[in-house]
Design a protein around this motif. Structure first.
Motif, PDB file in Angstrom:
ATOM      1  N   LEU A   7      28.745  38.680  37.622  1.00 36.92           N
ATOM      2  CA  LEU A   7      29.931  37.882  37.883  1.00 36.92           C
ATOM      3  C   LEU A   7      29.666  36.859  38.983  1.00 36.92           C
ATOM      4  O   LEU A   7      30.147  35.739  38.913  1.00 36.92           O
ATOM      5  N   THR A   8      28.880  37.264  39.958  1.00 38.69           N
ATOM      6  CA  THR A   8      28.548  36.335  41.042  1.00 38.69           C
ATOM      7  C   THR A   8      27.720  35.172  40.520  1.00 38.69           C
ATOM      8  O   THR A   8      27.958  34.011  40.883  1.00 38.69           O
ATOM      9  N   LEU A   9      26.744  35.443  39.652  1.00 43.39           N
ATOM     10  CA  LEU A   9      25.927  34.365  39.080  1.00 43.39           C
ATOM     11  C   LEU A   9      26.781  33.406  38.259  1.00 43.39           C
ATOM     12  O   LEU A   9      26.578  32.196  38.307  1.00 43.39           O
ATOM     13  N   LEU A  10      27.726  33.941  37.515  1.00 42.93           N
ATOM     14  CA  LEU A  10      28.632  33.093  36.740  1.00 42.93           C
ATOM     15  C   LEU A  10      29.472  32.237  37.683  1.00 42.93           C
ATOM     16  O   LEU A  10      29.612  31.026  37.473  1.00 42.93           O
TER      17      LEU A  10
ATOM     18  N   GLY B   5      32.517  43.432  44.385  1.00 44.13           N
ATOM     19  CA  GLY B   5      32.806  42.922  45.714  1.00 44.13           C
ATOM     20  C   GLY B   5      33.471  41.559  45.726  1.00 44.13           C
ATOM     21  O   GLY B   5      33.532  40.903  46.757  1.00 44.13           O
ATOM     22  N   LEU B   6      33.967  41.120  44.566  1.00 45.15           N
ATOM     23  CA  LEU B   6      34.674  39.844  44.490  1.00 45.15           C
ATOM     24  C   LEU B   6      36.156  40.103  44.724  1.00 45.15           C
ATOM     25  O   LEU B   6      36.736  41.006  44.124  1.00 45.15           O
ATOM     26  N   ASN B   7      36.760  39.341  45.566  1.00 42.70           N
ATOM     27  CA  ASN B   7      38.168  39.539  45.898  1.00 42.70           C
ATOM     28  C   ASN B   7      39.061  38.967  44.818  1.00 42.70           C
ATOM     29  O   ASN B   7      38.825  37.874  44.315  1.00 42.70           O
ATOM     30  N   GLY B   8      40.083  39.716  44.465  1.00 42.49           N
ATOM     31  CA  GLY B   8      41.077  39.236  43.521  1.00 42.49           C
ATOM     32  C   GLY B   8      40.582  39.203  42.092  1.00 42.49           C
ATOM     33  O   GLY B   8      39.448  39.560  41.786  1.00 42.49           O
ATOM     34  N   ALA B   9      41.450  38.784  41.225  1.00 43.75           N
ATOM     35  CA  ALA B   9      41.134  38.673  39.802  1.00 43.75           C
ATOM     36  C   ALA B   9      40.280  37.434  39.563  1.00 43.75           C
ATOM     37  O   ALA B   9      40.402  36.447  40.279  1.00 43.75           O
ATOM     38  N   PRO B  10      39.408  37.488  38.565  1.00 43.12           N
ATOM     39  CA  PRO B  10      38.635  36.290  38.223  1.00 43.12           C
ATOM     40  C   PRO B  10      39.573  35.148  37.838  1.00 43.12           C
ATOM     41  O   PRO B  10      40.668  35.373  37.328  1.00 43.12           O
ATOM     42  N   ALA B  11      39.132  33.932  38.087  1.00 43.84           N
ATOM     43  CA  ALA B  11      39.929  32.752  37.728  1.00 43.84           C
ATOM     44  C   ALA B  11      40.195  32.750  36.232  1.00 43.84           C
ATOM     45  O   ALA B  11      39.380  33.249  35.445  1.00 43.84           O
ATOM     46  N   PRO B  12      41.337  32.191  35.801  1.00 43.45           N
ATOM     47  CA  PRO B  12      41.694  32.214  34.375  1.00 43.45           C
ATOM     48  C   PRO B  12      40.599  31.689  33.448  1.00 43.45           C
ATOM     49  O   PRO B  12      40.339  32.254  32.405  1.00 43.45           O
TER      50      PRO B  12
ATOM     51  N   ASP C 292      38.701  45.218  37.250  1.00 45.15           N
ATOM     52  CA  ASP C 292      38.027  46.384  37.837  1.00 45.15           C
ATOM     53  C   ASP C 292      36.578  46.051  38.173  1.00 45.15           C
ATOM     54  O   ASP C 292      36.078  46.389  39.243  1.00 45.15           O
ATOM     55  N   LEU C 293      35.900  45.413  37.232  1.00 46.10           N
ATOM     56  CA  LEU C 293      34.489  45.079  37.433  1.00 46.10           C
ATOM     57  C   LEU C 293      34.307  44.072  38.561  1.00 46.10           C
ATOM     58  O   LEU C 293      33.362  44.178  39.343  1.00 46.10           O
ATOM     59  N   ALA C 294      35.206  43.106  38.660  1.00 48.92           N
ATOM     60  CA  ALA C 294      35.135  42.126  39.741  1.00 48.92           C
ATOM     61  C   ALA C 294      35.314  42.820  41.091  1.00 48.92           C
ATOM     62  O   ALA C 294      34.593  42.531  42.050  1.00 48.92           O
ATOM     63  N   ARG C 295      36.231  43.760  41.153  1.00 52.93           N
ATOM     64  CA  ARG C 295      36.455  44.496  42.398  1.00 52.93           C
ATOM     65  C   ARG C 295      35.209  45.307  42.767  1.00 52.93           C
ATOM     66  O   ARG C 295      34.774  45.305  43.913  1.00 52.93           O
ATOM     67  N   GLU C 296      34.598  45.976  41.786  1.00 55.65           N
ATOM     68  CA  GLU C 296      33.371  46.746  42.042  1.00 55.65           C
ATOM     69  C   GLU C 296      32.221  45.848  42.481  1.00 55.65           C
ATOM     70  O   GLU C 296      31.346  46.280  43.231  1.00 55.65           O
TER      71      GLU C 296
ATOM     72  N   ILE D 118      28.736  41.669  29.746  1.00 52.58           N
ATOM     73  CA  ILE D 118      28.548  42.896  30.506  1.00 52.58           C
ATOM     74  C   ILE D 118      28.497  43.995  29.456  1.00 52.58           C
ATOM     75  O   ILE D 118      29.510  44.373  28.873  1.00 52.58           O
ATOM     76  N   SER D 119      27.293  44.469  29.186  1.00 59.11           N
ATOM     77  CA  SER D 119      27.067  45.436  28.113  1.00 59.11           C
ATOM     78  C   SER D 119      27.232  46.863  28.626  1.00 59.11           C
ATOM     79  O   SER D 119      26.886  47.172  29.760  1.00 59.11           O
ATOM     80  N   GLY D 120      27.761  47.719  27.756  1.00 59.31           N
ATOM     81  CA  GLY D 120      27.903  49.130  28.101  1.00 59.31           C
ATOM     82  C   GLY D 120      29.106  49.435  28.972  1.00 59.31           C
ATOM     83  O   GLY D 120      29.119  50.429  29.695  1.00 59.31           O
ATOM     84  N   VAL D 121      30.129  48.606  28.895  1.00 61.14           N
ATOM     85  CA  VAL D 121      31.331  48.796  29.703  1.00 61.14           C
ATOM     86  C   VAL D 121      32.167  49.916  29.100  1.00 61.14           C
ATOM     87  O   VAL D 121      32.346  49.992  27.888  1.00 61.14           O
ATOM     88  N   GLY D 122      32.695  50.775  29.951  1.00 64.54           N
ATOM     89  CA  GLY D 122      33.559  51.857  29.490  1.00 64.54           C
ATOM     90  C   GLY D 122      34.835  51.332  28.851  1.00 64.54           C
ATOM     91  O   GLY D 122      35.293  50.223  29.156  1.00 64.54           O
ATOM     92  N   ALA D 123      35.422  52.121  27.987  1.00 70.48           N
ATOM     93  CA  ALA D 123      36.597  51.705  27.219  1.00 70.48           C
ATOM     94  C   ALA D 123      37.782  51.327  28.100  1.00 70.48           C
ATOM     95  O   ALA D 123      38.584  50.472  27.730  1.00 70.48           O
TER      96      ALA D 123
END
Length: 139
Positions: A1-4, A31-38, A25-29, A14-19
């Motif tokens: 997410l940081t590279l993007l 270390g990115l603050n808040g929701a990704p931009a739209p 959730d992934l952005a928070r894990e 992001i392959s192999g993500v749980g259902a």
């Protein structure tokens, strides 16, 4: 997410993500603050089918072919990178792979027996991938 976010890529799988995992959730894990931009949500695919490295490579190959991708930045744990690249090369011939290894916090203590067991297991799986038997179900 940081590279993007930094503009290093136009798309992200992001392959192999749980259902139950969401992009938030992934952005928070990560270390990115808040929701990704739209606009970012349109660039991200959450691959939920894979449960092994071999399956990650197959899922990634399908996604890459669907988006006509010729080069990929592969992000995974440093200890796992050789096997991940081996699997990706098998599934994505002709696609340039750029390694971007990360160091998981739990891997920092060489005195931890868990770390050595993990590395030995990973090396064994790497050897299996090298001879083409990884699809037998090892994660």
């Amino acid at each position: 997410l940081t590279l993007l976010k930094q503009g290093a890529a136009e798309r992200l799988l992001i392959s192999g993500v749980g259902a139950q995992a969401s992009l938030r959730d992934l952005a928070r894990e990560a270390g990115l603050n808040g929701a990704p931009a739209p606009g970012v949500t349109q660039q991200v695919t959450l691959g939920r089918a894979a449960a092994s490295t071999h399956a990650n490579a197959a899922e990634t190959a399908e996604w890459a072919h669907a988006h006509d991708i010729r080069s990929l930045i592969v992000v995974t744990a440093a200890y796992h990178m050789p096997r991940a690249l081996e699997e990706m090369r098998s599934s994505l011939p002709g696609v340039a792979l750029i390694a971007a290894p990360v160091q998981p916090p739990g891997m920092r203590s060489a005195r931890d027996g868990h770390v050595w067991r993990l590395l030995l297991g990973e090396y064994t799986k790497f050897l299996a991938a090298g001879v083409g038997v990884s699809e037998w179900g090892w994660r």
